[in-house]
Structures are given as structure tokens and as C-alpha cells.
Design a protein around this motif. Structure first.
Motif, PDB file in Angstrom:
ATOM      1  N   HIS A 115       0.846  -1.211   0.000  1.00  0.00           N
ATOM      2  CA  HIS A 115       0.000   0.000   0.000  1.00  0.00           C
ATOM      3  C   HIS A 115       0.882   1.262   0.000  1.00  0.00           C
ATOM      4  O   HIS A 115       0.506   2.281  -0.565  1.00  0.00           O
ATOM      5  N   GLY A 138      -8.763  -0.905   5.728  1.00  0.00           N
ATOM      6  CA  GLY A 138      -9.782  -1.569   6.532  1.00  0.00           C
ATOM      7  C   GLY A 138      -9.164  -2.469   7.595  1.00  0.00           C
ATOM      8  O   GLY A 138      -9.790  -2.774   8.603  1.00  0.00           O
ATOM      9  N   GLY A 139      -7.933  -2.887   7.375  1.00  0.00           N
ATOM     10  CA  GLY A 139      -7.292  -3.804   8.318  1.00  0.00           C
ATOM     11  C   GLY A 139      -6.136  -3.193   9.088  1.00  0.00           C
ATOM     12  O   GLY A 139      -5.703  -3.747  10.103  1.00  0.00           O
ATOM     13  N   GLY A 164     -10.265   2.257   8.827  1.00  0.00           N
ATOM     14  CA  GLY A 164     -11.319   1.845   7.886  1.00  0.00           C
ATOM     15  C   GLY A 164     -12.375   0.989   8.575  1.00  0.00           C
ATOM     16  O   GLY A 164     -13.573   1.109   8.305  1.00  0.00           O
ATOM     17  N   GLU A 165     -11.904   0.147   9.488  1.00  0.00           N
ATOM     18  CA  GLU A 165     -12.818  -0.712  10.257  1.00  0.00           C
ATOM     19  C   GLU A 165     -13.747   0.179  11.104  1.00  0.00           C
ATOM     20  O   GLU A 165     -14.953  -0.090  11.196  1.00  0.00           O
ATOM     21  N   PHE A 167     -14.650   3.247  10.378  1.00  0.00           N
ATOM     22  CA  PHE A 167     -15.626   3.827   9.428  1.00  0.00           C
ATOM     23  C   PHE A 167     -16.736   2.820   9.143  1.00  0.00           C
ATOM     24  O   PHE A 167     -17.911   3.170   9.098  1.00  0.00           O
ATOM     25  N   GLY A 181     -16.948   3.393   4.625  1.00  0.00           N
ATOM     26  CA  GLY A 181     -16.143   4.598   4.416  1.00  0.00           C
ATOM     27  C   GLY A 181     -16.766   5.610   3.452  1.00  0.00           C
ATOM     28  O   GLY A 181     -17.015   6.759   3.826  1.00  0.00           O
ATOM     29  N   GLY A 269      -3.746   3.130   0.973  1.00  0.00           N
ATOM     30  CA  GLY A 269      -4.784   2.395   1.719  1.00  0.00           C
ATOM     31  C   GLY A 269      -6.168   2.921   1.372  1.00  0.00           C
ATOM     32  O   GLY A 269      -6.321   4.076   0.969  1.00  0.00           O
ATOM     33  N   GLY A 270      -7.179   2.065   1.525  1.00  0.00           N
ATOM     34  CA  GLY A 270      -8.548   2.379   1.081  1.00  0.00           C
ATOM     35  C   GLY A 270      -9.108   3.687   1.608  1.00  0.00           C
ATOM     36  O   GLY A 270      -9.791   4.415   0.875  1.00  0.00           O
ATOM     37  N   VAL A 271      -8.822   4.025   2.864  1.00  0.00           N
ATOM     38  CA  VAL A 271      -9.394   5.237   3.471  1.00  0.00           C
ATOM     39  C   VAL A 271      -8.862   6.504   2.786  1.00  0.00           C
ATOM     40  O   VAL A 271      -9.486   7.564   2.819  1.00  0.00           O
ATOM     41  N   CYS A 273      -8.881   7.156  -0.184  1.00  0.00           N
ATOM     42  CA  CYS A 273      -9.819   7.590  -1.239  1.00  0.00           C
ATOM     43  C   CYS A 273     -10.606   8.809  -0.776  1.00  0.00           C
ATOM     44  O   CYS A 273     -11.136   9.557  -1.595  1.00  0.00           O
ATOM     45  N   ASN A 274     -10.705   9.000   0.533  1.00  0.00           N
ATOM     46  CA  ASN A 274     -11.564  10.039   1.117  1.00  0.00           C
ATOM     47  C   ASN A 274     -11.048  11.443   0.769  1.00  0.00           C
ATOM     48  O   ASN A 274      -9.923  11.801   1.101  1.00  0.00           O
ATOM     49  N   LEU A 301      -7.381   1.490  -2.999  1.00  0.00           N
ATOM     50  CA  LEU A 301      -8.039   0.234  -2.625  1.00  0.00           C
ATOM     51  C   LEU A 301      -7.156  -0.930  -3.059  1.00  0.00           C
ATOM     52  O   LEU A 301      -6.234  -0.751  -3.867  1.00  0.00           O
ATOM     53  N   ASP A 302      -7.443  -2.122  -2.539  1.00  0.00           N
ATOM     54  CA  ASP A 302      -6.588  -3.274  -2.836  1.00  0.00           C
ATOM     55  C   ASP A 302      -6.457  -3.509  -4.340  1.00  0.00           C
ATOM     56  O   ASP A 302      -7.461  -3.581  -5.056  1.00  0.00           O
TER      57      ASP A 302
HETATM   58  O1  KG4 Z   1      -7.107  -0.899   1.550  1.00  0.00           O
HETATM   59  P1  KG4 Z   1      -8.475  -1.497   1.486  1.00  0.00           P
HETATM   60  O2  KG4 Z   1      -9.086  -1.657   0.121  1.00  0.00           O
HETATM   61  O3  KG4 Z   1      -8.518  -2.911   2.135  1.00  0.00           O
HETATM   62  C1  KG4 Z   1      -7.727  -3.299   3.226  1.00  0.00           C
HETATM   63  O4  KG4 Z   1      -6.533  -3.606   3.033  1.00  0.00           O
HETATM   64  O5  KG4 Z   1      -8.296  -3.272   4.343  1.00  0.00           O
HETATM   65  O6  KG4 Z   1      -9.408  -0.587   2.403  1.00  0.00           O
HETATM   66  C2  KG4 Z   1     -10.774  -0.819   2.586  1.00  0.00           C
HETATM   67  C3  KG4 Z   1     -11.281   0.160   3.626  1.00  0.00           C
HETATM   68  C4  KG4 Z   1     -12.722  -0.090   4.082  1.00  0.00           C
HETATM   69  O7  KG4 Z   1     -12.751  -0.104   5.506  1.00  0.00           O
HETATM   70  C5  KG4 Z   1     -13.496   1.093   3.533  1.00  0.00           C
HETATM   71  O8  KG4 Z   1     -14.626   1.476   4.318  1.00  0.00           O
HETATM   72  C6  KG4 Z   1     -12.436   2.181   3.538  1.00  0.00           C
HETATM   73  O9  KG4 Z   1     -11.257   1.512   3.112  1.00  0.00           O
HETATM   74  N1  KG4 Z   1     -12.763   3.278   2.617  1.00  0.00           N
HETATM   75  C7  KG4 Z   1     -12.988   4.552   3.007  1.00  0.00           C
HETATM   76  C8  KG4 Z   1     -13.337   5.261   1.837  1.00  0.00           C
HETATM   77  N2  KG4 Z   1     -13.288   4.408   0.772  1.00  0.00           N
HETATM   78  C9  KG4 Z   1     -12.927   3.188   1.274  1.00  0.00           C
HETATM   79  N3  KG4 Z   1     -12.939   5.124   4.221  1.00  0.00           N
HETATM   80  C10 KG4 Z   1     -13.238   6.441   4.298  1.00  0.00           C
HETATM   81  N4  KG4 Z   1     -13.606   7.183   3.229  1.00  0.00           N
HETATM   82  C11 KG4 Z   1     -13.661   6.650   1.987  1.00  0.00           C
HETATM   83  N5  KG4 Z   1     -14.025   7.380   0.938  1.00  0.00           N
END
Ligand code: KG4
Ligand code: ZN
Length: 330
Positions: A115, A138-139, A164-165, A167, A181, A269-271, A273-274, A301-302
Motif C-alpha cells: 500500500h 480496513g485492516g 477503515g474498520e 468507518f 467509508g 490504503g482504502g481510506v 480515497c476520502n 483500494l486493494d
Molecule cells: O485498503 P483497502 O481496500 O482494504 C484493506 O486492506 O483493508 O481498504 C478498505 C477500507 C474499508 O474499511 C473502507 O470502508 C475504507 O477503506 N474506505 C474509506 C473510503 N473508501 C474506502 N474510508 C473512508 N472514506 C472513503 N471514501
């Protein structure tokens, strides 16, 4: 040099072809998210069954889109952990079989570290070592001092929930759905500042994070207002939650950069994206003379491109895995 990246640590099945660690020729991501939505979270058994079915067609599509034949691939980089074991096993077994059958070098990649590589994809930027790496997913919520692609020194991490968890759990408390999220972000756009206040826990280790307390605070806030709660209240709560989480992460990230006297920061990391996070981080670091590289949303995201990218850099340093490569779920 072409690298085939494979990522199956959670619900996604992703395969990518990346040239020289930077140029993404294809990045196919198949998600089983729709199958999990009605359960309000990822069901590992459902995820791995879907991955078993999709890994081969996704790999074929990645090669086709990149216009690269399998015999032109020099390296297979695969996520071996952390993640869901059943899911990791699909990617690792597929990668090992392909490596053996086609006589291609193999390398196992740590998901969290990949990431941090994501901001370097499709760009020529040279983030000089050492830099601070931040992952918010998320993790995981983790800070590293990165001295080289094979030298990640942990600086801080969450002691309970990942951001992320938190959220996702707050979204569930607010009745928004999964994954939470993006839904919390959308609702927070209608929230008003200073109507509600939350804060994140302070810890003895000043670069560690804790998000389980704030999630419980949101829960009690909702419970206390149960019958009287209006949509505007929910938006105010989403806003205050999001601000508190991001303020905490940004404060500790700036502190890490200053303590380690680095000139650059890489964030993935996914968050990430915010959009509110991206804006706040940019504002906070703009004043600090620290160059910030934030992954493009499609690489937050992954995805397998970040796995291929980091794999290439490690391979250049002489790192390789054997066919006995196993998974490391935690
Ligand atoms: O990196 P990822 O795809 O998977 C892991 O490695 O965990 O992240 C997924 C996480 C989820 O918890 C999702 O709710 C969060 O990223 N996420 C966000 C947003 N888009 C995805 N959290 C806050 N705001 C966002 N726009
Ligand atoms: Zn991830």
C-alpha cells in the motif's frame, strides 16, 4: 522488465502487469463485495470461493489488456499476508503453480508495505529515502520509517480497530450499509461543524492509534438520542467522527515526519480515497516543507499493481521467494 502482480488478501481478486515497477499496463480488479453486502461485512468463505473461480480469468484478462504474453513475464509478485488465510492461499497457490509451470521467478509481498508503494505507480517521482509511509485501510493503520524498499521500520500502529474498520462500524451504527467509508464521507458532507465533538484516544506510545473508543462514543451518542434522532443529527455525527479520526492520523503523521526529519511522506490504503482526508493532509503538510505523495484513488483500494511494483523493487535488490512460500495471515 514485466512483473505480474497478484493480490487476493481480502475480497478482491486482482492481477496486474507492471513494467519496470512503475508503468501500469493493466490492473484488473474483480470484487465479490456484492455477495457480502447483505451480511454487513466480508464472509471469508464466500470471498475465497469467489477468488478460486475468478483468479484464472482475471489473470488472462490482465495479460490480454497489457498485450504481454506469459513468457515475457520475468517476475511473479504475490501478496502472502497479512489478510484472510483462505483468500491469501488462492493467490499464493496460483502464483506458485504459474512460477513452476512457466519457470518465472517468484516473490512474496507484504500487503501493508505494498500500500505504501502505491503512490509511486504511474509516476516518475523519486521519493528519496528515508521517507515516512502511512497506510490507512480496513485492516491496518500504520506508520513506518522507510529506509529502503527492504527496510521498513515500524513507528506506530493501531492498538485496536483500524481506521477503515471504524468507518465501517460507524456506518453500521448510523444504518448506512457496507462498506462504510464512502457512505460516511457522503453523509459527512451535509454535517455541520461544532455541533458534536469526538476525540480519539491518546496512548503512551505517541505514534500509536486507537479507534475503538470513538466508535463506542458514536454508538452511545446514537443510543441516547434514539427516538429523537434526525437525519441532520446523523450527518453532524458523521462529520465530527470523520474530522476526529483524520485530525488524529494527520497530527501523528506530521509528528512522525518531524521526529524522523524526513522530507517526504507516502500515503496509501482504502481510506485515502476520502477527499476530506486528502484535503486536510495537503493543508497540514503544505506548511511543513514535507513533500507528500498520495496514491491515486484507483491504487488506494486493494490492487495488484502495487504488489507488482514493490515486487520489482525488491527483486532488483536480490530478494526472491522459494516455491515453499507460505501465507502469513497476521
Ligand atoms: O485498503 P483497502 O481496500 O482494504 C484493506 O486492506 O483493508 O481498504 C478498505 C477500507 C474499508 O474499511 C473502507 O470502508 C475504507 O477503506 N474506505 C474509506 C473510503 N473508501 C474506502 N474510508 C473512508 N472514506 C472513503 N471514501
Ligand atoms: Zn489493503
Amino acid at each position: 522488465m514485466y512483473t505480474l502482480g497478484i493480490e487476493t488478501s481480502c475480497d478482491e481478486t486482482s492481477v496486474s502487469v507492471v513494467e519496470n515497477g512503475r508503468r501500469v499496463l493493466s490492473n484488473i480488479v474483480a470484487s465479490s463485495l456484492n455477495l457480502h453486502k447483505r451480511y454487513g461485512g466480508i464472509i471469508p468463505e464466500i470471498a475465497s470461493r469467489a477468488q478460486l473461480e475468478s483468479i484464472y480469468p482475471v489473470a488472462q484478462e490482465a495479460l490480454k489488456e497489457a498485450r504481454v504474453r506469459i513468457n515475457a513475464i520475468r517476475l511473479i509478485a504475490v501478496t502472502y499476508g497479512p489478510g484472510l488465510n483462505g483468500s491469501l492461499l488462492i493467490g499464493v497457490s496460483f502464483a506458485k503453480a504459474l512460477s513452476l509451470a512457466c519457470n518465472i521467478a517468484l516473490i512474496g509481498i507484504n500487503h501493508i508495505k505494498s500500500h505504501i508503494y502505491a503512490p509511486l505507480l504511474s509516476r516518475n517521482t523519486r521519493a528519496g529515502f528515508p521517507f515516512v509511509g502511512l497506510v490507512i485501510s480496513g485492516g491496518h493503520t500504520s506508520l513506518f520509517l522507510v529506509k529502503d524498499f527492504d527496510r521498513f521500520i515500524p513507528l506506530g500502529q493501531t492498538v485496536d480497530d483500524a481506521a477503515g474498520e471504524a468507518f465501517d462500524k460507524v456506518a453500521r451504527i448510523l444504518g448506512l450499509g457496507y462498506p462504510g467509508g464512502p457512505l460516511v464521507e457522503k453523509l459527512a458532507l451535509r454535517g455541520r461543524a461544532n455541533k458534536v465533538k469526538f476525540s480519539c484516544g491518546n496512548l503512551d506510545r505517541e505514534l500509536d492509534f486507537s479507534f475503538s473508543g470513538i466508535k463506542t462514543a458514536v454508538l452511545y451518542k446514537i443510543k441516547n438520542q434514539k427516538s429523537r434522532i434526525k437525519n441532520t443529527d446523523k450527518a453532524d455525527i458523521a462529520y465530527a467522527f470523520q474530522e476526529a479520526v483524520f485530525d488524529d492520523i494527520i497530527k501523528k503523521t506530521v509528528l512522525a515526519c518531524l521526529k524522523k526529519k524526513v522530507k517526504s511522506l507516502l500515503v496509501g490504503g482504502g481510506v485515502v480515497c476520502n477527499n476530506r482526508f486528502r484535503l486536510k493532509l495537503g493543508m497540514a503538510l503544505g506548511n511543513q516543507n514535507i513533500k507528500t505523495y498520495i496514491a491515486e484513488p484507483k491504487y488506494c483500494l486493494d490492487n495488484a499493481a502495487m504488489v507488482a511494483g514493490l515486487g520489482y523493487q525488491l527483486y532488483k535488490k536480490g530478494v526472491k521467494s522459494k516455491l515453499s512460500l507460505g501465507t502469513e495471515p497476521t
